[in-house]
Design a protein around this motif. Structure first.
Motif, PDB file in Angstrom:
ATOM      1  N   PHE A  89       0.810  -1.219   0.000  1.00  7.96           N
ATOM      2  CA  PHE A  89       0.000   0.000   0.000  1.00  7.96           C
ATOM      3  C   PHE A  89       0.842   1.267   0.000  1.00  7.96           C
ATOM      4  CE2 PHE A  89      -2.418  -3.285   2.200  1.00  7.96           C
ATOM      5  CZ  PHE A  89      -3.681  -3.171   1.630  1.00  7.96           C
ATOM      6  N   VAL A  90       0.256   2.318  -0.584  1.00 13.16           N
ATOM      7  CA  VAL A  90       0.600   3.708  -0.286  1.00 13.16           C
ATOM      8  C   VAL A  90      -0.606   4.242   0.469  1.00 13.16           C
ATOM      9  CG1 VAL A  90       1.046   6.009  -1.203  1.00 13.16           C
ATOM     10  CG2 VAL A  90       2.069   4.013  -2.310  1.00 13.16           C
ATOM     11  N   HIS A  91      -0.418   4.619   1.733  1.00 14.74           N
ATOM     12  CA  HIS A  91      -1.521   4.997   2.620  1.00 14.74           C
ATOM     13  C   HIS A  91      -1.523   6.511   2.751  1.00 14.74           C
ATOM     14  CE1 HIS A  91      -3.817   3.728   6.537  1.00 14.74           C
ATOM     15  NE2 HIS A  91      -4.623   4.130   5.567  1.00 14.74           N
ATOM     16  N   ILE A  92      -2.631   7.170   2.423  1.00 12.63           N
ATOM     17  CA  ILE A  92      -2.678   8.631   2.307  1.00 12.63           C
ATOM     18  C   ILE A  92      -3.730   9.227   3.224  1.00 12.63           C
ATOM     19  CG2 ILE A  92      -3.050  10.558   0.725  1.00 12.63           C
ATOM     20  CD1 ILE A  92      -1.913   8.848  -1.507  1.00 12.63           C
ATOM     21  N   ALA A  93      -3.273  10.093   4.159  1.00  9.78           N
ATOM     22  CA  ALA A  93      -4.158  10.782   5.103  1.00  9.78           C
ATOM     23  C   ALA A  93      -4.007  12.287   4.928  1.00  9.78           C
ATOM     24  CB  ALA A  93      -3.816  10.371   6.535  1.00  9.78           C
ATOM     25  N   GLY A  94      -4.916  13.051   5.528  1.00 10.59           N
ATOM     26  CA  GLY A  94      -4.855  14.510   5.478  1.00 10.59           C
ATOM     27  C   GLY A  94      -6.251  15.098   5.464  1.00 10.59           C
ATOM     28  N   THR A  95      -6.329  16.405   5.574  1.00  7.93           N
ATOM     29  CA  THR A  95      -7.624  17.095   5.548  1.00  7.93           C
ATOM     30  C   THR A  95      -8.028  17.424   4.114  1.00  7.93           C
ATOM     31  OG1 THR A  95      -7.074  18.095   7.696  1.00  7.93           O
ATOM     32  CG2 THR A  95      -8.921  19.047   6.470  1.00  7.93           C
ATOM     33  N   ALA A 112       4.606   3.513   1.810  1.00  7.24           N
ATOM     34  CA  ALA A 112       4.708   4.931   2.166  1.00  7.24           C
ATOM     35  C   ALA A 112       3.463   5.343   2.928  1.00  7.24           C
ATOM     36  CB  ALA A 112       4.885   5.793   0.917  1.00  7.24           C
ATOM     37  N   ALA A 113       3.672   6.057   4.030  1.00  7.75           N
ATOM     38  CA  ALA A 113       2.583   6.686   4.776  1.00  7.75           C
ATOM     39  C   ALA A 113       2.647   8.176   4.460  1.00  7.75           C
ATOM     40  CB  ALA A 113       2.735   6.441   6.266  1.00  7.75           C
ATOM     41  N   VAL A 114       1.578   8.720   3.912  1.00  9.08           N
ATOM     42  CA  VAL A 114       1.592  10.070   3.368  1.00  9.08           C
ATOM     43  C   VAL A 114       0.665  10.966   4.179  1.00  9.08           C
ATOM     44  CG1 VAL A 114       1.253  11.451   1.288  1.00  9.08           C
ATOM     45  CG2 VAL A 114       1.994   9.060   1.086  1.00  9.08           C
ATOM     46  N   ILE A 115       1.178  12.106   4.608  1.00  6.85           N
ATOM     47  CA  ILE A 115       0.381  13.090   5.345  1.00  6.85           C
ATOM     48  C   ILE A 115       0.236  14.323   4.463  1.00  6.85           C
ATOM     49  CG2 ILE A 115       0.126  14.400   7.461  1.00  6.85           C
ATOM     50  CD1 ILE A 115       0.194  11.374   7.902  1.00  6.85           C
ATOM     51  N   CYS A 116      -0.971  14.556   3.971  1.00 10.59           N
ATOM     52  CA  CYS A 116      -1.254  15.701   3.101  1.00 10.59           C
ATOM     53  C   CYS A 116      -1.561  16.943   3.934  1.00 10.59           C
ATOM     54  CB  CYS A 116      -2.407  15.355   2.168  1.00 10.59           C
ATOM     55  SG  CYS A 116      -2.016  14.089   0.947  1.00 10.59           S
ATOM     56  N   ASN A 117      -2.139  17.937   3.298  1.00 13.15           N
ATOM     57  CA  ASN A 117      -2.459  19.199   3.946  1.00 13.15           C
ATOM     58  C   ASN A 117      -3.413  18.975   5.118  1.00 13.15           C
ATOM     59  OD1 ASN A 117      -2.641  21.922   4.423  1.00 13.15           O
ATOM     60  ND2 ASN A 117      -3.809  22.398   2.587  1.00 13.15           N
ATOM     61  N   ILE A 118      -3.106  19.560   6.258  1.00 10.37           N
ATOM     62  CA  ILE A 118      -3.915  19.365   7.464  1.00 10.37           C
ATOM     63  C   ILE A 118      -4.531  20.683   7.901  1.00 10.37           C
ATOM     64  CG2 ILE A 118      -3.818  18.826   9.938  1.00 10.37           C
ATOM     65  CD1 ILE A 118      -1.865  16.610   9.287  1.00 10.37           C
ATOM     66  N   GLY A 119      -5.836  20.657   8.161  1.00  7.62           N
ATOM     67  CA  GLY A 119      -6.559  21.820   8.658  1.00  7.62           C
ATOM     68  C   GLY A 119      -7.610  21.380   9.650  1.00  7.62           C
ATOM     69  N   GLY A 142     -10.062  16.364  17.068  1.00  6.45           N
ATOM     70  CA  GLY A 142      -9.330  17.317  17.897  1.00  6.45           C
ATOM     71  C   GLY A 142      -9.655  18.740  17.510  1.00  6.45           C
ATOM     72  N   ASN A 143      -9.361  19.660  18.420  1.00  4.86           N
ATOM     73  CA  ASN A 143      -9.741  21.058  18.222  1.00  4.86           C
ATOM     74  C   ASN A 143      -8.619  21.929  17.688  1.00  4.86           C
ATOM     75  OD1 ASN A 143     -12.466  20.827  19.217  1.00  4.86           O
ATOM     76  ND2 ASN A 143     -11.583  20.583  21.260  1.00  4.86           N
ATOM     77  N   THR A 144      -7.422  21.379  17.525  1.00  6.17           N
ATOM     78  CA  THR A 144      -6.304  22.126  16.968  1.00  6.17           C
ATOM     79  C   THR A 144      -5.685  21.314  15.833  1.00  6.17           C
ATOM     80  OG1 THR A 144      -4.611  21.160  18.421  1.00  6.17           O
ATOM     81  CG2 THR A 144      -5.826  23.075  19.256  1.00  6.17           C
ATOM     82  N   VAL A 145      -4.957  22.012  14.971  1.00 11.66           N
ATOM     83  CA  VAL A 145      -4.319  21.286  13.857  1.00 11.66           C
ATOM     84  C   VAL A 145      -3.263  20.325  14.384  1.00 11.66           C
ATOM     85  CG1 VAL A 145      -4.785  22.959  12.038  1.00 11.66           C
ATOM     86  CG2 VAL A 145      -2.741  23.243  13.472  1.00 11.66           C
ATOM     87  N   GLU A 146      -2.683  20.634  15.532  1.00 10.84           N
ATOM     88  CA  GLU A 146      -1.676  19.749  16.114  1.00 10.84           C
ATOM     89  C   GLU A 146      -2.314  18.456  16.612  1.00 10.84           C
ATOM     90  OE1 GLU A 146      -0.393  23.818  15.913  1.00 10.84           O
ATOM     91  OE2 GLU A 146      -2.056  22.986  17.049  1.00 10.84           O
ATOM     92  N   GLU A 147      -3.477  18.563  17.238  1.00  6.16           N
ATOM     93  CA  GLU A 147      -4.196  17.358  17.694  1.00  6.16           C
ATOM     94  C   GLU A 147      -4.621  16.513  16.493  1.00  6.16           C
ATOM     95  OE1 GLU A 147      -7.420  18.879  19.974  1.00  6.16           O
ATOM     96  OE2 GLU A 147      -6.239  19.161  21.794  1.00  6.16           O
ATOM     97  N   ILE A 148      -5.105  17.182  15.456  1.00  5.29           N
ATOM     98  CA  ILE A 148      -5.536  16.471  14.255  1.00  5.29           C
ATOM     99  C   ILE A 148      -4.338  15.797  13.587  1.00  5.29           C
ATOM    100  CG2 ILE A 148      -6.508  16.775  11.944  1.00  5.29           C
ATOM    101  CD1 ILE A 148      -8.308  18.966  13.156  1.00  5.29           C
ATOM    102  N   ALA A 149      -3.201  16.487  13.556  1.00  8.53           N
ATOM    103  CA  ALA A 149      -1.990  15.907  12.968  1.00  8.53           C
ATOM    104  C   ALA A 149      -1.578  14.640  13.713  1.00  8.53           C
ATOM    105  CB  ALA A 149      -0.856  16.925  12.996  1.00  8.53           C
TER     106      ALA A 149
END
Length: 420
Positions: A45-51, A160-167, A175-182
């Motif tokens: 897999f290529v695993h893709i997360a993000g907002t 690959a674990a992929v972290i896209c744009n986070i908001g 979570g209530n902050t971008v850091e918690e969501i990240a």
């Protein structure tokens, strides 16, 4: 064995499983897949997360890998026009007969469990079975929501674990902050994976850097790609990266940022000895398609469809309008969900609007068109509300200006069908 005569009957069964309240945890998905023989363990897999940007990144990555000669699976979410879009092999949707057959197999296993799997868990299992049956070389797997507790996270360490744009989105769950969501989205990172990171704000990058270090993985930064735009139009855009010229079919400067992520995904896979020639990267990027992301549906007059649904998407939309329709006021055909920050989204795009036409998206979470129109009028703009999609499209096009349909993927499918 449970049998479904048609794909429609299979989808009805899956939709009936929306009754259950979403619950944290991967135990149901793991148990279900174990009953099915753990098909996910036969796959890479290529695993893709993000907002934002997950779907576009998936589409570009899949296209490159397919042009490199690999048999690809892709698991995007949600669908635009029909359910089968969610499970694809070599860019072909799962056939209706196979969807009905495999749903029957999954339903048998699920119905035997004390804690019945939810809708997305069932769909994940169907996808894994189909990809394994088709002997895919690699699957581009989009996270549904979050990361750590998303059903897709039952897989072993991905290539690959992929972290896209986070908001800020789905804050009630993530979570209530971008850091918690990240931190939640970073839950897809496992020892042995390459980690690819979008050029997020420093605090988000710090969260992902810490997780990557704890797992002992290598981090690939999209920000390290030296990319320079060359030209752009509603037909596509050209850019230079690392001394090579590429054509990208997807529109908007934000897609160039996503393309940087894709180039780093390819680099990480090459480092794991996947054979991906430069020609495949060029062909894959130039031919990648991803519907309802600043998609040109008509040229005279211009009609653009975008499924953006939050303030981050609105900022990308505003940037794209400035680039492709400079000094032009447009008609926004807009529908939004009630649990999104629609007031802030309207504030971002309203400077580009001549007027608004509102629709009600096809979702139980939809904000009624009349209520959205009232909000727009209070902000000092013209707005007309319609319950019928065709009437809303006709009204928007009658204004004689470029039309941009925007606000929800749950509205995009019904609009896109009209243009087919």
């Amino acid at each position: 064995m449970k049998r479904f005569e048609t794909a429609e009957k299979a989808i009805e069964y899956l939709n009936d499983c929306h009754w259950a309240v979403w619950k944290l945890g991967l135990s149901r998905t793991k148990d279900l897949l174990h009953l099915l023989g753990d098909p996910q363990k036969k796959l890479k897999f290529v695993h893709i997360a993000g907002t934002n940007g997950k779907g576009s990144t998936c589409a570009m990555t899949e296209s490159v890998l397919r042009h490199a000669g690999y048999k690809t699976g892709m698991f995007p979410s949600p669908f635009i026009e029909r359910f089968n879009e969610r499970i694809q092999v070599n860019c072909e949707e799962i056939p209706d007969d196979d969807l009905a057959r495999i749903t029957g197999i999954v339903a048998d296993a699920a119905d035997s469990m004390d804690d019945h799997p939810r809708h997305f868990e069932l769909v994940t299992a169907i996808g894994m079975l189909w990809f394994a049956e088709q002997k895919c070389d690699i699957v581009v797997l989009e996270v549904g929501m979050g990361g750590e507790f998303d059903s897709t996270n039952v897989i072993d360490p991905p290539e690959a674990a992929v972290i896209c744009n986070i908001g800020l989105d789905h804050t009630q769950f993530l979570g209530n902050t971008v850091e918690e969501i990240a931190k939640t989205k970073g839950g897809i990172i496992k020892p042995g994976s390459a980690v690819v990171l979008y050029d997020n704000v420093p605090s988000v990058c710090s969260v992902i850097e810490k997780i990557t270090e704890e797992k002992g993985d290598r981090l690939y930064y999209a920000r390290d790609v030296d990319l320079k735009p060359v030209s752009s139009s509603l037909k596509g855009q050209v850019f230079m990266a690392e001394g090579e010229e590429y054509t990208l079919s997807l529109l908007g400067r934000h897609q160039l940022q996503n393309a940087k992520v894709v180039l780093k995904i390819i680099e990480s896979l090459r480092d794991k000895e996947w054979k991906i020639p430069l020609s495949a990267v060029r062909e894959g990027l130039s031919s990648a398609k991803w519907p309802a992301r600043f998609e040109l549906l008509a040229e005279d007059p211009v009609f653009i469809l975008d499924g953006g649904h939050n303030p981050q998407c609105a900022e990308a939309m505003a940037d794209a309008v400035s680039e492709y329709l400079p000094d032009t006021k447009v008609t926004f055909l807009i529908g939004m969900l009630g649990d999104k920050d629609y007031s802030r989204t309207l504030d971002i795009i309203s400077p580009y609007a001549a007027e608004f036409v509102t629709l009600t998206p096809e979702s139980e979470r939809a904000l009624p068109a009349s209520e959205l129109a009232e909000t727009i009028i209070k902000k000092g703009f013209k707005a007309e509300a319609f319950d019928d999609t065709d009437e809303g499209i006709s009204c928007a096009r009658s204004k004689g200006r470029p039309v941009i349909a925007f606000g929800s993927l749950y509205m995009a499918g019904s609009i896109r069908k009209r243009f087919h």
